[in-house]
Design a protein around this motif. Structure first.
Motif, short mmCIF file in Angstrom:
data_model
loop_
_atom_site.label_atom_id
_atom_site.label_comp_id
_atom_site.label_asym_id
_atom_site.label_seq_id
_atom_site.Cartn_x
_atom_site.Cartn_y
_atom_site.Cartn_z
N LEU A 12 2.75 15.61 6.74
CA LEU A 12 2.73 14.47 7.65
C LEU A 12 4.01 13.64 7.60
O LEU A 12 4.08 12.57 8.22
CB LEU A 12 1.51 13.58 7.34
N GLY A 13 5.01 14.12 6.86
CA GLY A 13 6.31 13.44 6.86
C GLY A 13 6.30 12.11 6.13
O GLY A 13 6.96 11.15 6.53
N CYS A 14 5.57 12.03 5.03
CA CYS A 14 5.47 10.79 4.25
C CYS A 14 6.71 10.62 3.38
O CYS A 14 7.18 11.57 2.75
CB CYS A 14 4.22 10.86 3.37
N SER A 15 7.25 9.40 3.33
CA SER A 15 8.42 9.12 2.50
C SER A 15 8.12 7.97 1.55
O SER A 15 7.07 7.31 1.67
CB SER A 15 9.62 8.73 3.38
N VAL A 25 0.87 -1.19 0.00
CA VAL A 25 0.00 0.00 0.00
C VAL A 25 0.90 1.23 0.00
O VAL A 25 1.79 1.36 0.85
CB VAL A 25 -0.92 0.02 1.25
N ASP A 26 0.71 2.12 -0.97
CA ASP A 26 1.53 3.33 -1.02
C ASP A 26 1.45 4.08 0.30
O ASP A 26 0.39 4.21 0.90
CB ASP A 26 1.06 4.25 -2.15
N ASN A 27 2.58 4.62 0.71
CA ASN A 27 2.63 5.33 1.99
C ASN A 27 1.66 6.50 2.06
O ASN A 27 1.12 6.81 3.12
CB ASN A 27 4.05 5.81 2.27
N ILE A 28 1.42 7.16 0.93
CA ILE A 28 0.49 8.29 0.94
C ILE A 28 -0.91 7.83 1.33
O ILE A 28 -1.65 8.55 2.00
CB ILE A 28 0.48 9.03 -0.42
N MET A 29 -1.28 6.60 0.95
CA MET A 29 -2.58 6.07 1.36
C MET A 29 -2.57 5.65 2.83
O MET A 29 -3.53 5.85 3.56
CB MET A 29 -2.98 4.90 0.46
N MET A 30 -1.44 5.09 3.27
CA MET A 30 -1.34 4.69 4.68
C MET A 30 -1.40 5.90 5.61
O MET A 30 -1.78 5.75 6.77
CB MET A 30 -0.07 3.89 4.92
#
Length: 202
Positions: free
Chosen positions: A177-180, A30-35
């Motif tokens: 939100l610090g998404c990588s 699951v892409d981190n942006i969705m998580m």
């Protein structure tokens, strides 16, 4: 690590896992942006709906690779490396021309859209995207008229507008939100355009 708590696929409850199953790629990725939405699954549902309908819908007229180019450009202007990396990989996959992709990237990276191997009307769309991203309060009707004069229909102008607006939203989700990209598979997207409700990433 993101700046807020997220829920991994294997730890998701039944409701969240149903959504993850709709948006996941290979190996339950699951892409981190969705998580980033995992504590409020309803906002993930809203995010994916607008993403799919704006960028990967069967009724869009503008070539998908160019919509991705607009997304990379907006993301670069917003200094969102996450979206730049993901969507440039998608752009390359769709365009199937590594040389042209590299030239597009060089033009974006140097903030020199005139140097991009794009049609004049596409460059006009890129300038619209720059204005909307950098100075939305400075938008004037004459900027839209330039798109129309360049050959875009009003429906196509709406497509351009919505892609630019979506990417600024996504950029702020990531940056705020610090998404990588750690653990993500770059360049996947919900490619089954004929089914607007199929969100699986391939």
């Amino acid at each position: 690590m993101p700046w807020i708590e997220t829920v991994a696929y294997e730890d998701a409850d039944a409701k969240l896992k149903l959504l993850y199953d709709r948006v996941k790629g290979p190996d339950n990725n699951v892409d981190n942006i969705m998580m980033m939405h995992s504590l409020r699954p309803h906002s993930m549902e809203g995010h994916m709906a607008i993403y799919k309908y704006v960028l990967h819908h069967r009724d869009n007229i503008i070539d998908k690779w160019f919509l991705e180019t607009l997304g990379v450009w907006v993301s670069a202007l917003n200094e969102c490396n996450y979206c730049v990396e993901h969507h440039f990989a998608g752009l390359k996959r769709l365009l199937r021309d590594d040389g042209k992709s590299a030239q597009i990237w060089a033009a974006i990276d140097t903030n020199n859209i005139e140097a991009a191997p794009l049609e004049n009307r596409q460059k006009t769309a890129m300038e619209y995207a720059r204005q909307l991203t950098r100075d939305p309060g400075g938008m004037r009707e004459d900027i839209v008229k330039k798109l129309r004069t360049a050959g875009y229909s009003d429906g196509e102008i709406l497509e351009i507008n919505q892609v630019c607006a979506y990417f600024s939203y996504a950029n702020r989700t990531v940056l705020g939100l610090g998404c990588s990209t750690n653990g993500d598979i770059l360049g996947l997207s919900p490619n089954k355009n004929d089914d607007p409700d199929d969100w699986n990433h391939t």
